[in-house]
Design a protein around this motif. Sequence first.
Motif, PDB file in Angstrom:
ATOM      1  N   ASN A   6     -12.250   7.875   5.781  1.00  8.05           N
ATOM      2  CA  ASN A   6     -10.841   7.525   5.767  1.00  8.05           C
ATOM      3  C   ASN A   6     -10.588   6.398   6.746  1.00  8.05           C
ATOM      4  O   ASN A   6     -10.831   6.540   7.940  1.00  8.05           O
ATOM      5  CB  ASN A   6      -9.978   8.728   6.163  1.00  8.05           C
ATOM      6  CG  ASN A   6     -10.070   9.825   5.132  1.00  8.05           C
ATOM      7  OD1 ASN A   6     -10.133   9.545   3.943  1.00  8.05           O
ATOM      8  ND2 ASN A   6     -10.088  11.070   5.581  1.00  8.05           N
ATOM      9  N   PRO A   7     -10.090   5.255   6.297  1.00 14.44           N
ATOM     10  CA  PRO A   7      -9.849   4.141   7.181  1.00 14.44           C
ATOM     11  C   PRO A   7      -8.659   4.394   8.071  1.00 14.44           C
ATOM     12  O   PRO A   7      -7.768   5.170   7.746  1.00 14.44           O
ATOM     13  CB  PRO A   7      -9.572   2.977   6.211  1.00 14.44           C
ATOM     14  CG  PRO A   7      -9.043   3.630   5.000  1.00 14.44           C
ATOM     15  CD  PRO A   7      -9.709   4.948   4.910  1.00 14.44           C
ATOM     16  N   PRO A   8      -8.596   3.739   9.242  1.00 11.25           N
ATOM     17  CA  PRO A   8      -7.454   3.911  10.111  1.00 11.25           C
ATOM     18  C   PRO A   8      -6.219   3.313   9.494  1.00 11.25           C
ATOM     19  O   PRO A   8      -6.273   2.336   8.773  1.00 11.25           O
ATOM     20  CB  PRO A   8      -7.871   3.144  11.382  1.00 11.25           C
ATOM     21  CG  PRO A   8      -8.870   2.152  10.911  1.00 11.25           C
ATOM     22  CD  PRO A   8      -9.581   2.784   9.777  1.00 11.25           C
ATOM     23  N   LYS A   9      -5.072   3.910   9.777  1.00 12.77           N
ATOM     24  CA  LYS A   9      -3.831   3.382   9.242  1.00 12.77           C
ATOM     25  C   LYS A   9      -3.388   2.180  10.052  1.00 12.77           C
ATOM     26  O   LYS A   9      -3.478   2.162  11.270  1.00 12.77           O
ATOM     27  CB  LYS A   9      -2.742   4.464   9.281  1.00 12.77           C
ATOM     28  CG  LYS A   9      -3.045   5.649   8.387  1.00 12.77           C
ATOM     29  CD  LYS A   9      -1.927   6.647   8.456  1.00 12.77           C
ATOM     30  CE  LYS A   9      -2.211   7.833   7.551  1.00 12.77           C
ATOM     31  NZ  LYS A   9      -1.134   8.831   7.614  1.00 12.77           N
ATOM     32  N   ALA A  10      -2.835   1.210   9.345  1.00  4.44           N
ATOM     33  CA  ALA A  10      -2.333   0.027  10.022  1.00  4.44           C
ATOM     34  C   ALA A  10      -1.037   0.379  10.733  1.00  4.44           C
ATOM     35  O   ALA A  10      -0.104   0.894  10.155  1.00  4.44           O
ATOM     36  CB  ALA A  10      -2.109  -1.086   9.012  1.00  4.44           C
ATOM     37  N   SER A  85       3.868   2.006   7.193  1.00  4.42           N
ATOM     38  CA  SER A  85       3.296   0.677   6.946  1.00  4.42           C
ATOM     39  C   SER A  85       2.581   0.580   5.611  1.00  4.42           C
ATOM     40  O   SER A  85       2.572  -0.470   4.983  1.00  4.42           O
ATOM     41  CB  SER A  85       2.328   0.302   8.083  1.00  4.42           C
ATOM     42  OG  SER A  85       1.283   1.247   8.169  1.00  4.42           O
ATOM     43  N   LYS A  86       1.967   1.688   5.152  1.00  2.00           N
ATOM     44  CA  LYS A  86       1.286   1.659   3.855  1.00  2.00           C
ATOM     45  C   LYS A  86       2.270   1.797   2.706  1.00  2.00           C
ATOM     46  O   LYS A  86       2.104   1.171   1.659  1.00  2.00           O
ATOM     47  CB  LYS A  86       0.231   2.771   3.787  1.00  2.00           C
ATOM     48  CG  LYS A  86      -1.045   2.422   4.515  1.00  2.00           C
ATOM     49  CD  LYS A  86      -2.145   3.403   4.164  1.00  2.00           C
ATOM     50  CE  LYS A  86      -3.466   2.963   4.761  1.00  2.00           C
ATOM     51  NZ  LYS A  86      -4.573   3.869   4.384  1.00  2.00           N
ATOM     52  N   LYS A  87       3.318   2.638   2.900  1.00  2.00           N
ATOM     53  CA  LYS A  87       4.286   2.816   1.834  1.00  2.00           C
ATOM     54  C   LYS A  87       5.188   1.596   1.668  1.00  2.00           C
ATOM     55  O   LYS A  87       5.495   1.175   0.552  1.00  2.00           O
ATOM     56  CB  LYS A  87       5.157   4.043   2.124  1.00  2.00           C
ATOM     57  CG  LYS A  87       4.400   5.369   2.093  1.00  2.00           C
ATOM     58  CD  LYS A  87       5.360   6.521   2.362  1.00  2.00           C
ATOM     59  CE  LYS A  87       4.619   7.859   2.327  1.00  2.00           C
ATOM     60  NZ  LYS A  87       5.539   8.987   2.614  1.00  2.00           N
ATOM     61  N   TYR A  88       5.611   1.057   2.799  1.00  2.00           N
ATOM     62  CA  TYR A  88       6.535  -0.090   2.764  1.00  2.00           C
ATOM     63  C   TYR A  88       5.997  -1.195   3.679  1.00  2.00           C
ATOM     64  O   TYR A  88       6.500  -1.402   4.786  1.00  2.00           O
ATOM     65  CB  TYR A  88       7.931   0.334   3.220  1.00  2.00           C
ATOM     66  CG  TYR A  88       8.415   1.627   2.605  1.00  2.00           C
ATOM     67  CD1 TYR A  88       8.836   1.659   1.279  1.00  2.00           C
ATOM     68  CD2 TYR A  88       8.447   2.811   3.340  1.00  2.00           C
ATOM     69  CE1 TYR A  88       9.273   2.839   0.703  1.00  2.00           C
ATOM     70  CE2 TYR A  88       8.880   3.997   2.766  1.00  2.00           C
ATOM     71  CZ  TYR A  88       9.291   4.006   1.454  1.00  2.00           C
ATOM     72  OH  TYR A  88       9.727   5.166   0.877  1.00  2.00           O
ATOM     73  N   PRO A  89       4.958  -1.913   3.252  1.00  2.00           N
ATOM     74  CA  PRO A  89       4.315  -2.892   4.145  1.00  2.00           C
ATOM     75  C   PRO A  89       5.227  -4.029   4.587  1.00  2.00           C
ATOM     76  O   PRO A  89       5.035  -4.587   5.665  1.00  2.00           O
ATOM     77  CB  PRO A  89       3.146  -3.420   3.292  1.00  2.00           C
ATOM     78  CG  PRO A  89       3.525  -3.104   1.886  1.00  2.00           C
ATOM     79  CD  PRO A  89       4.332  -1.855   1.941  1.00  2.00           C
ATOM     80  N   ARG A  90       6.221  -4.390   3.784  1.00  2.00           N
ATOM     81  CA  ARG A  90       7.137  -5.466   4.163  1.00  2.00           C
ATOM     82  C   ARG A  90       8.437  -4.917   4.746  1.00  2.00           C
ATOM     83  O   ARG A  90       8.991  -5.478   5.695  1.00  2.00           O
ATOM     84  CB  ARG A  90       7.442  -6.336   2.941  1.00  2.00           C
ATOM     85  CG  ARG A  90       6.195  -7.042   2.398  1.00  2.00           C
ATOM     86  CD  ARG A  90       6.546  -7.935   1.231  1.00  2.00           C
ATOM     87  NE  ARG A  90       5.354  -8.602   0.706  1.00  2.00           N
ATOM     88  CZ  ARG A  90       5.353  -9.419  -0.331  1.00  2.00           C
ATOM     89  NH1 ARG A  90       6.496  -9.681  -0.968  1.00  2.00           N
ATOM     90  NH2 ARG A  90       4.232  -9.985  -0.734  1.00  2.00           N
TER      91      ARG A  90
END
Length: 371
Positions: A6-10, A85-90
């Motif tokens: 599992n990659p780290p979350k941004a 950040s993953k759900k709404y990156p902008r």
Amino acid sequence: MTNQANPPKAGVAGDTRTPTGFASFLVRVIWAVAGPTLLIFLIFLSSGRIRLSQSVIEIVGAFVYSTMIAPPSVLLLSWMGHHYSKKYPRLVYLMYAPTLVCTATLGSLAGALLLQIAGVVPKGAYWIELRESLPFAIVISLIFGLSISTFETMRYKLQTTVLELRTRQVEQERAYKLLAEARLSSLESRIHPHFLFNTLNSIAALIPDDPQRAEDIVGRLASLLRFSLNASQRSMAPLGQELKIVRDYLEIEKTRFGARLRYEIDVPASLEFASLPPLALQSLVENCVKHVVTTRQQGGEIRVTASSSSDRIFLDVIDDGPGFSLEAISPDHGLANLIARMQLLFGEAGYLEVTQREDRNCVRLSFPTAP
């Protein structure tokens, strides 16, 4: 595809539940406190509003404001970054700005009160101090907060990309290892004494009556062994080449079983350029010969067909045997090895299934047109 880390979350900061993440969080807090403190001091010093003799008081004031604003800002941005950040990156950046304004305002209220209690701000000058400090606090909080958020988001995305590349590299290495094991397993079955003796005996029996057929079987055996040796050098092979190996194998076995082995290959020419793992189709056919044709006096029928949809290839190996269940296959079975290779190469998009069609057993190999 397979056992993927599992990659780290941004986000703004790492997971504070781990020692490394907590240390990283502390570094960000220290930087968020010290940076604005120094910046505010330099702004006032360069504007001529303070003298060097007042520098200690101004540094203390800037430090108090930074301490009241920075830790909650870093904590809130870190939490928002991990959750949104993953759900709404902008959209997450639009969420950062009002959050920073709120923390700057509340921090300024608390900082001005603390300075008044400490005697740095004269009594009765609380609102004057707040009116002067709040604009600076908001602007500097936005500058530092958005800058750190952007930097940390890019850093974590880079870490995620590096981790994904490493994961793919590990999976590719595992695929090559399984492919090598499949090639060795296939080669061992080819050079098994019984197989070679039976094939050589069949060739010897053909030489007096049908030398051309004997020569053809020798060529097919050489082609089969050559393909087995070369299979480990690539992860995919054209379906047309795999079909040739299947025909060679069946023709060799047909010299041994004669009329007991009956087969048909019905594959459209348009699909012969499709790619699949080497020896995949041959493994299914060999399984039919071993468990259907060899074990029954009347032999068996094997039919190989192929079809496609818009983005998938379906290969069916059908026989008139009793059938079997994939759950009953041992881990060292050739089909178990094939299933593992399919998962590594295609992930969940590639699979093997066994079904019953009237009185026929069908093993279907399904995978996307492009891995």
